[in-house]
Design a protein around this motif. Structure first.
Motif, PDB file in Angstrom:
ATOM      1  N   ILE A  60      39.683  37.762  55.306  1.00 16.96           N
ATOM      2  CA  ILE A  60      39.813  36.852  56.440  1.00 16.96           C
ATOM      3  C   ILE A  60      39.662  35.403  56.005  1.00 16.96           C
ATOM      4  N   LEU A  61      38.962  35.156  54.884  1.00 19.31           N
ATOM      5  CA  LEU A  61      38.740  33.805  54.377  1.00 19.31           C
ATOM      6  C   LEU A  61      39.793  33.361  53.373  1.00 19.31           C
ATOM      7  N   PHE A  62      40.502  34.291  52.766  1.00 13.55           N
ATOM      8  CA  PHE A  62      41.364  33.975  51.630  1.00 13.55           C
ATOM      9  C   PHE A  62      42.456  32.943  51.925  1.00 13.55           C
ATOM     10  N   PRO A  63      43.176  33.027  53.068  1.00  9.24           N
ATOM     11  CA  PRO A  63      44.217  32.017  53.307  1.00  9.24           C
ATOM     12  C   PRO A  63      43.667  30.593  53.316  1.00  9.24           C
ATOM     13  N   THR A  64      42.466  30.409  53.867  1.00  5.22           N
ATOM     14  CA  THR A  64      41.853  29.079  53.878  1.00  5.22           C
ATOM     15  C   THR A  64      41.501  28.643  52.462  1.00  5.22           C
ATOM     16  N   PHE A  65      41.006  29.576  51.651  1.00  5.05           N
ATOM     17  CA  PHE A  65      40.695  29.248  50.259  1.00  5.05           C
ATOM     18  C   PHE A  65      41.962  28.828  49.509  1.00  5.05           C
ATOM     19  N   ILE A  66      43.029  29.618  49.675  1.00  4.12           N
ATOM     20  CA  ILE A  66      44.290  29.335  48.979  1.00  4.12           C
ATOM     21  C   ILE A  66      44.850  27.991  49.406  1.00  4.12           C
ATOM     22  N   ALA A  67      44.673  27.652  50.686  1.00  4.28           N
ATOM     23  CA  ALA A  67      45.206  26.393  51.220  1.00  4.28           C
ATOM     24  C   ALA A  67      44.526  25.170  50.623  1.00  4.28           C
ATOM     25  N   GLU A  68      43.376  25.346  49.981  1.00  4.52           N
ATOM     26  CA  GLU A  68      42.675  24.208  49.382  1.00  4.52           C
ATOM     27  C   GLU A  68      42.733  24.226  47.858  1.00  4.52           C
ATOM     28  N   MET A  69      43.614  25.051  47.299  1.00  2.00           N
ATOM     29  CA  MET A  69      43.759  25.098  45.851  1.00  2.00           C
ATOM     30  C   MET A  69      44.819  24.103  45.377  1.00  2.00           C
ATOM     31  N   GLU A  70      44.566  23.490  44.229  1.00  2.00           N
ATOM     32  CA  GLU A  70      45.557  22.606  43.619  1.00  2.00           C
ATOM     33  C   GLU A  70      46.806  23.398  43.250  1.00  2.00           C
ATOM     34  N   ARG A  71      46.596  24.574  42.717  1.00  2.00           N
ATOM     35  CA  ARG A  71      47.700  25.451  42.314  1.00  2.00           C
ATOM     36  C   ARG A  71      47.506  26.815  42.974  1.00  2.00           C
ATOM     37  N   PRO A  72      48.060  26.992  44.182  1.00  2.00           N
ATOM     38  CA  PRO A  72      47.886  28.259  44.900  1.00  2.00           C
ATOM     39  C   PRO A  72      48.363  29.465  44.092  1.00  2.00           C
ATOM     40  N   GLN A  73      49.319  29.226  43.182  1.00  2.00           N
ATOM     41  CA  GLN A  73      49.845  30.326  42.376  1.00  2.00           C
ATOM     42  C   GLN A  73      48.798  30.914  41.436  1.00  2.00           C
ATOM     43  N   ASP A  74      47.679  30.183  41.219  1.00  2.00           N
ATOM     44  CA  ASP A  74      46.635  30.664  40.321  1.00  2.00           C
ATOM     45  C   ASP A  74      45.586  31.523  41.023  1.00  2.00           C
ATOM     46  N   PHE A  75      45.762  31.763  42.311  1.00  2.00           N
ATOM     47  CA  PHE A  75      44.764  32.543  43.050  1.00  2.00           C
ATOM     48  C   PHE A  75      44.504  33.914  42.431  1.00  2.00           C
ATOM     49  N   PRO A  76      45.524  34.644  41.933  1.00  2.00           N
ATOM     50  CA  PRO A  76      45.244  35.944  41.317  1.00  2.00           C
ATOM     51  C   PRO A  76      44.243  35.872  40.166  1.00  2.00           C
ATOM     52  N   LYS A  77      44.170  34.742  39.464  1.00  2.00           N
ATOM     53  CA  LYS A  77      43.177  34.606  38.395  1.00  2.00           C
ATOM     54  C   LYS A  77      41.767  34.631  38.980  1.00  2.00           C
ATOM     55  N   ALA A  78      41.578  33.864  40.063  1.00  2.00           N
ATOM     56  CA  ALA A  78      40.274  33.858  40.725  1.00  2.00           C
ATOM     57  C   ALA A  78      39.969  35.237  41.302  1.00  2.00           C
ATOM     58  N   LEU A  79      40.998  35.876  41.830  1.00  2.00           N
ATOM     59  CA  LEU A  79      40.829  37.207  42.409  1.00  2.00           C
ATOM     60  C   LEU A  79      40.423  38.224  41.352  1.00  2.00           C
ATOM     61  N   ALA A  80      40.984  38.097  40.146  1.00  2.00           N
ATOM     62  CA  ALA A  80      40.645  39.017  39.061  1.00  2.00           C
ATOM     63  C   ALA A  80      39.176  38.869  38.665  1.00  2.00           C
ATOM     64  N   VAL A  81      38.681  37.620  38.648  1.00  4.26           N
ATOM     65  CA  VAL A  81      37.270  37.393  38.348  1.00  4.26           C
ATOM     66  C   VAL A  81      36.406  38.060  39.411  1.00  4.26           C
ATOM     67  N   LEU A  82      36.775  37.863  40.680  1.00  4.03           N
ATOM     68  CA  LEU A  82      36.018  38.476  41.764  1.00  4.03           C
ATOM     69  C   LEU A  82      36.044  39.993  41.678  1.00  4.03           C
ATOM     70  N   ALA A  83      37.213  40.565  41.383  1.00  6.93           N
ATOM     71  CA  ALA A  83      37.335  42.018  41.298  1.00  6.93           C
ATOM     72  C   ALA A  83      36.442  42.575  40.191  1.00  6.93           C
ATOM     73  N   GLY A  84      36.389  41.876  39.060  1.00  8.27           N
ATOM     74  CA  GLY A  84      35.533  42.327  37.967  1.00  8.27           C
ATOM     75  C   GLY A  84      34.064  42.289  38.336  1.00  8.27           C
ATOM     76  N   ILE A  85      33.634  41.176  38.959  1.00  6.06           N
ATOM     77  CA  ILE A  85      32.240  41.054  39.402  1.00  6.06           C
ATOM     78  C   ILE A  85      31.911  42.114  40.444  1.00  6.06           C
ATOM     79  N   SER A  86      32.820  42.284  41.395  1.00 11.53           N
ATOM     80  CA  SER A  86      32.584  43.234  42.493  1.00 11.53           C
ATOM     81  C   SER A  86      32.505  44.666  41.987  1.00 11.53           C
ATOM     82  N   ALA A  87      33.386  45.020  41.046  1.00 11.56           N
ATOM     83  CA  ALA A  87      33.403  46.393  40.531  1.00 11.56           C
ATOM     84  C   ALA A  87      32.054  46.771  39.935  1.00 11.56           C
ATOM     85  N   ILE A  88      31.391  45.786  39.341  1.00 10.61           N
ATOM     86  CA  ILE A  88      30.079  46.046  38.733  1.00 10.61           C
ATOM     87  C   ILE A  88      28.971  46.018  39.784  1.00 10.61           C
ATOM     88  N   LEU A  89      28.910  44.910  40.540  1.00 11.54           N
ATOM     89  CA  LEU A  89      27.783  44.717  41.459  1.00 11.54           C
ATOM     90  C   LEU A  89      27.844  45.620  42.689  1.00 11.54           C
TER      91      LEU A  89
END
Length: 493
Positions: A279-308
């Motif tokens: 629900i928050l992601f579109p707002t986050f993407i809208a404030e990125m310098e390079r919206p195309q890089d969002f999957p990189k941030a998402l991959a970091v989150l997925a890795g952290i989440s998979a562990i925690l």
């Protein structure tokens, strides 16, 4: 010659071509717009949502710059939102479901989270004018005003209730640390005031710095809990009484005899709630310098989440067994251990509330001031409206935190009513919009189409039986003793 191809006048901003989005084309368009600025035809700039009505690039010429986050800062913000107290409720979910259904549900929720988030990003890259989940709902359902209003209601209700939950959690932490030296309602007021002050920044760029401290403090709280759970002789408290009322600590592969379907469903909702932050992601993407890089941030989150999201709950269940509570801090047998670990939760509790408040305030702010100069400049009116909106959000959240007897049950209700749409249904529809006409073009596309059919089924299941289970749990709790509104009762864990 302009590097940007004219947007087809016959195609509206939300039109979908019927095939998978050509991300390269979208990226070229955004990059060229940033480079060319006012040289681009005004209509194209307005459609892409990167420029104001005067044709000025928002981030290059305005005092308050929105598109300023790198993917690294976005990753920090995502982690700050997701590394939260809900992780410490997953041991209870495992105690209800058992090892096998519990771990399968966690892993499946993580896989679906990744797929739906990538679908969201692809859709937003095709429609860069999307600024929040309300815009997403508007476009994905055929530019429907009804879908926009529905999404707006869901956004406000979900976020304000969640902020209220964090106000209540803040009061619980303060109760626990102080030994209930003040009325619980007073602690809630303190948490609300702290939240309002911390919500002053108008950009997520500034909030991302807070998120680093949020993640660190929650990480310390989790680590301390795991250490204390491992070294103590036995837990103190469980929902069936103090140790050893319910027998020696034990773990099990499947739900224990007598476990109700409602409890199982609520345990599943507890897991999906943790894995559905889109629900928050579109707002986050809208404030990125390079919206195309969002999957990189998402991959970091997925890795952290998979562990925690899996390892600490599994360790907690191993040492607490059937005595697991939500949050698991409540089961610790030594009061000093409980205070030392739970105390760090106050930081992520407030900062996550700030993140939800920021996204909520931005939506309301855009409805009030639109694209006027106050929306992007340091004016008295601009800051005054922002402050009033933020105070209003936190005050409404405070009222909900005080008058709702069981916020835990209402979180299950939120998960069923809202996460079913914002975690599953919206993105299954977005996939269909992106690929209609070629849903079964090749083995890979066919497989993904079947996966998205499953995602739609999961969303409908959570909305139907899941909502029923949440309501049944609320009815059961209301049939017993309930906490009065604005109580002074001790709510320490």
């Amino acid at each position: 010659m302009s590097k940007i191809k004219e947007i087809d006048e016959k195609q509206q901003p939300g039109d979908v071509s019927g095939t998978e989005v050509d991300e390269t084309s979208s990226l070229d368009t955004i990059t060229a717009l940033v480079a060319e600025g006012t040289a681009t035809p005004l209509r194209n700039r307005l459609i892409l949502g990167l420029f104001d009505s005067n044709g000025a690039y928002l981030d290059h010429e305005h005092e308050i710059k929105l598109r300023t986050m790198s993917w690294q800062k976005t990753a920090v913000l995502l982690a700050g939102d997701q590394v939260c107290l809900a992780i410490m409720a997953q041991s209870w979910s495992l105690s209800v479901l058992g090892w096998v259904p519990g771990i399968i549900t966690m892993v499946l929720a993580g896989v679906l989270f990744w797929i739906t988030s990538i679908t969201m990003h692809k859709y937003i890259m095709k429609h860069p004018q999307i600024k929040d989940i309300c815009d997403f709902g508007y476009y994905v359902f055929g530019q429907s005003k009804g879908a926009y209003v529905f999404s707006a209601f869901m956004l406000l209700a979900n976020n304000i209730l969640l902020i209220g939950f964090h106000v209540l959690t803040g009061a619980k932490v303060l109760n626990t640390l102080s030994g209930h030296t003040l009325c619980t309602a007073v602690f809630s007021v303190i948490a609300t005031i702290m939240g309002i002050i911390m919500s002053a920044p108008r950009t997520l760029h500034h909030v991302s710095f807070m998120s680093m401290f949020s993640s660190a403090c929650m990480g310390i709280a989790i680590l301390l809990f795991l250490i204390f759970a491992g070294i103590e002789k036995a837990p103190l408290y469980g929902y069936n009484g103090d140790y050893p009322t319910d027998g020696p600590v034990k773990t099990y592969a499947f739900p224990l005899p007598g476990t109700t379907w409602v409890n199982c469903m609520n345990a599943v909702l507890n897991i999906t709630f943790l894995w559905v932050p889109q629900i928050l992601f579109p707002t986050f993407i809208a404030e990125m310098e390079r919206p195309q890089d969002f999957p990189k941030a998402l991959a970091v989150l997925a890795g952290i989440s998979a562990i925690l999201f899996i390892v600490p709950p599994a360790i907690g269940f191993r040492y607490l067994g059937q005595y697991s509570t939500a949050p698991a801090f409540g089961s610790l047998g030594v009061t000093a251990y409980k205070k030392a670990s739970f105390g760090f939760v106050i930081v992520p509790t407030l900062i996550i509330g700030v993140i939800y408040a920021n996204v909520t305030a931005k939506f309301i702010y855009s409805q009030v001031l639109g694209k006027s100069r106050h929306a992007h400049s340091n004016t008295v009116i601009g800051w005054g409206v922002w402050g009033l909106i933020m105070i209003g959000i936190w005050l409404i959240a405070f009222i909900f935190s005080e008058v709702v007897p069981s916020m835990g049950d209402f979180l299950s209700l939120l998960s069923a009513a809202f996460d079913s749409f914002f975690g599953f249904i919206f993105f299954a529809v977005a996939y269909w919009q992106l690929n209609r006409g070629q849903l079964f073009a090749g083995l890979t596309r066919t497989t993904m189409t079947l996966v998205n059919v499953f995602i739609m089924i999961v969303g409908l299941f959570i909305l139907g039986p899941g909502l029923y289970a949440a309501v049944e749990a609320i009815i059961a709790d209301y049939s017993g003793a309930t906490t009065p509104a604005f109580t002074c009762a001790n709510m320490a864990i």
